[in-house]
Design a protein around this motif. Structure first.
Motif, PDB file in Angstrom:
ATOM      1  N   ASN A  14      46.133  31.531 -76.850  1.00  5.97           N
ATOM      2  CA  ASN A  14      46.970  30.447 -77.328  1.00  5.97           C
ATOM      3  C   ASN A  14      48.239  30.440 -76.464  1.00  5.97           C
ATOM      4  O   ASN A  14      49.262  31.017 -76.818  1.00  5.97           O
ATOM      5  CB  ASN A  14      47.298  30.623 -78.814  1.00  5.97           C
ATOM      6  CG  ASN A  14      47.908  29.371 -79.412  1.00  5.97           C
ATOM      7  OD1 ASN A  14      48.697  28.702 -78.756  1.00  5.97           O
ATOM      8  ND2 ASN A  14      47.541  29.070 -80.644  1.00  5.97           N
ATOM      9  N   ALA A  15      48.129  29.778 -75.316  1.00  2.83           N
ATOM     10  CA  ALA A  15      49.226  29.742 -74.350  1.00  2.83           C
ATOM     11  C   ALA A  15      50.475  29.056 -74.904  1.00  2.83           C
ATOM     12  O   ALA A  15      51.596  29.519 -74.619  1.00  2.83           O
ATOM     13  CB  ALA A  15      48.767  29.086 -73.050  1.00  2.83           C
ATOM     14  N   PRO A  16      50.365  27.981 -75.692  1.00  2.00           N
ATOM     15  CA  PRO A  16      51.587  27.377 -76.228  1.00  2.00           C
ATOM     16  C   PRO A  16      52.393  28.329 -77.127  1.00  2.00           C
ATOM     17  O   PRO A  16      53.625  28.325 -77.089  1.00  2.00           O
ATOM     18  CB  PRO A  16      51.066  26.168 -77.015  1.00  2.00           C
ATOM     19  CG  PRO A  16      49.788  25.801 -76.328  1.00  2.00           C
ATOM     20  CD  PRO A  16      49.185  27.130 -75.939  1.00  2.00           C
ATOM     21  N   ALA A  39      53.968  25.200 -82.509  1.00  2.00           N
ATOM     22  CA  ALA A  39      52.890  25.688 -81.635  1.00  2.00           C
ATOM     23  C   ALA A  39      51.911  26.554 -82.413  1.00  2.00           C
ATOM     24  O   ALA A  39      50.693  26.503 -82.188  1.00  2.00           O
ATOM     25  CB  ALA A  39      53.487  26.471 -80.460  1.00  2.00           C
ATOM     26  N   ALA A  40      52.436  27.342 -83.350  1.00  2.00           N
ATOM     27  CA  ALA A  40      51.607  28.290 -84.101  1.00  2.00           C
ATOM     28  C   ALA A  40      50.673  27.624 -85.098  1.00  2.00           C
ATOM     29  O   ALA A  40      49.806  28.285 -85.659  1.00  2.00           O
ATOM     30  CB  ALA A  40      52.486  29.310 -84.810  1.00  2.00           C
ATOM     31  N   GLY A  44      44.157  28.258 -81.984  1.00  2.00           N
ATOM     32  CA  GLY A  44      43.668  29.394 -82.754  1.00  2.00           C
ATOM     33  C   GLY A  44      44.590  30.591 -82.618  1.00  2.00           C
ATOM     34  O   GLY A  44      45.440  30.639 -81.727  1.00  2.00           O
ATOM     35  N   LEU A  45      44.417  31.541 -83.517  1.00  2.00           N
ATOM     36  CA  LEU A  45      45.129  32.813 -83.455  1.00  2.00           C
ATOM     37  C   LEU A  45      44.131  33.928 -83.718  1.00  2.00           C
ATOM     38  O   LEU A  45      43.130  33.729 -84.416  1.00  2.00           O
ATOM     39  CB  LEU A  45      46.273  32.856 -84.474  1.00  2.00           C
ATOM     40  CG  LEU A  45      47.465  31.946 -84.171  1.00  2.00           C
ATOM     41  CD1 LEU A  45      48.395  31.857 -85.375  1.00  2.00           C
ATOM     42  CD2 LEU A  45      48.220  32.446 -82.942  1.00  2.00           C
ATOM     43  N   VAL A 100      40.513  32.484 -85.352  1.00  2.00           N
ATOM     44  CA  VAL A 100      40.383  31.425 -86.354  1.00  2.00           C
ATOM     45  C   VAL A 100      41.389  30.318 -86.063  1.00  2.00           C
ATOM     46  O   VAL A 100      42.382  30.548 -85.365  1.00  2.00           O
ATOM     47  CB  VAL A 100      40.582  31.975 -87.785  1.00  2.00           C
ATOM     48  CG1 VAL A 100      39.514  32.993 -88.138  1.00  2.00           C
ATOM     49  CG2 VAL A 100      41.950  32.569 -87.967  1.00  2.00           C
ATOM     50  N   PRO A 101      41.142  29.126 -86.603  1.00  2.00           N
ATOM     51  CA  PRO A 101      42.148  28.078 -86.436  1.00  2.00           C
ATOM     52  C   PRO A 101      43.518  28.578 -86.912  1.00  2.00           C
ATOM     53  O   PRO A 101      43.626  29.290 -87.912  1.00  2.00           O
ATOM     54  CB  PRO A 101      41.626  26.946 -87.328  1.00  2.00           C
ATOM     55  CG  PRO A 101      40.140  27.164 -87.354  1.00  2.00           C
ATOM     56  CD  PRO A 101      39.981  28.671 -87.345  1.00  2.00           C
ATOM     57  N   ALA A 102      44.553  28.214 -86.178  1.00  2.43           N
ATOM     58  CA  ALA A 102      45.886  28.757 -86.414  1.00  2.43           C
ATOM     59  C   ALA A 102      46.382  28.540 -87.838  1.00  2.43           C
ATOM     60  O   ALA A 102      46.958  29.452 -88.436  1.00  2.43           O
ATOM     61  CB  ALA A 102      46.864  28.155 -85.409  1.00  2.43           C
TER      62      ALA A 102
END
Length: 141
Positions: A14-16, A39-40, A44-45, A100-102
């Motif tokens: 997750n570059a952003p 961004a978070a 994904g995270l 998983v999706p952020a």
């Protein structure tokens, strides 16, 4: 019937969020905190589930300096492996992760008495964000 979401590749980063972490480390302002939270909630995270079994998924947590539970979330599996390498288990310790999706990852803060989320613990640019800020960001989504 809804289409299943595509899986994140194991090399996902997750570059952003990583960029926002660098920005807030350089200049800790409310504007940069808002940018980090925005961004978070996208992409994904990575969640550390080391020690889980197919029947029992467990989130690994860390403790604050006062012993309260903190939810660690990572921008990549590489960041997770680097964090584990710095622990008592050390480099080469087995690591289990799920991407998983952020918004879902941030939502895990509601599953226990977490006081905060820490993004990329052990990394050069890390940030602890209080639960109230995470819940506010989740409320906007």
């Amino acid at each position: 019937m809804a289409k299943p979401r595509p899986r994140f590749p194991q090399t996902y980063e997750n570059a952003p969020v990583r960029k926002a972490l660098a920005a807030i480390a350089a200049e800790p302002t409310l504007e940069n905190l808002d940018a980090l939270l925005a961004a978070a909630t996208k992409g994904g995270l990575v969640v550390d589930v080391t020690g889980s079994t197919p029947q029992d998924t467990r989130l690994r947590t860390i403790n604050s300096t006062t012993g309260e539970p903190v939810l660690p979330l990572f921008t990549s599996t590489t960041a997770l492996r680097a964090a584990v390498a710095q622990t008592a288990e050390g480099d080469g310790a087995p690591v289990q992760a799920v991407i998983v999706p952020a918004v879902e990852a941030l939502g895990f803060i509601r599953t226990a008495d977490f006081v905060a989320v820490q993004f990329d613990p052990g990394a050069e640019h890390t940030m602890i964000v209080a639960r109230s800020h995470i819940e506010s960001a989740l409320g906007e989504h």
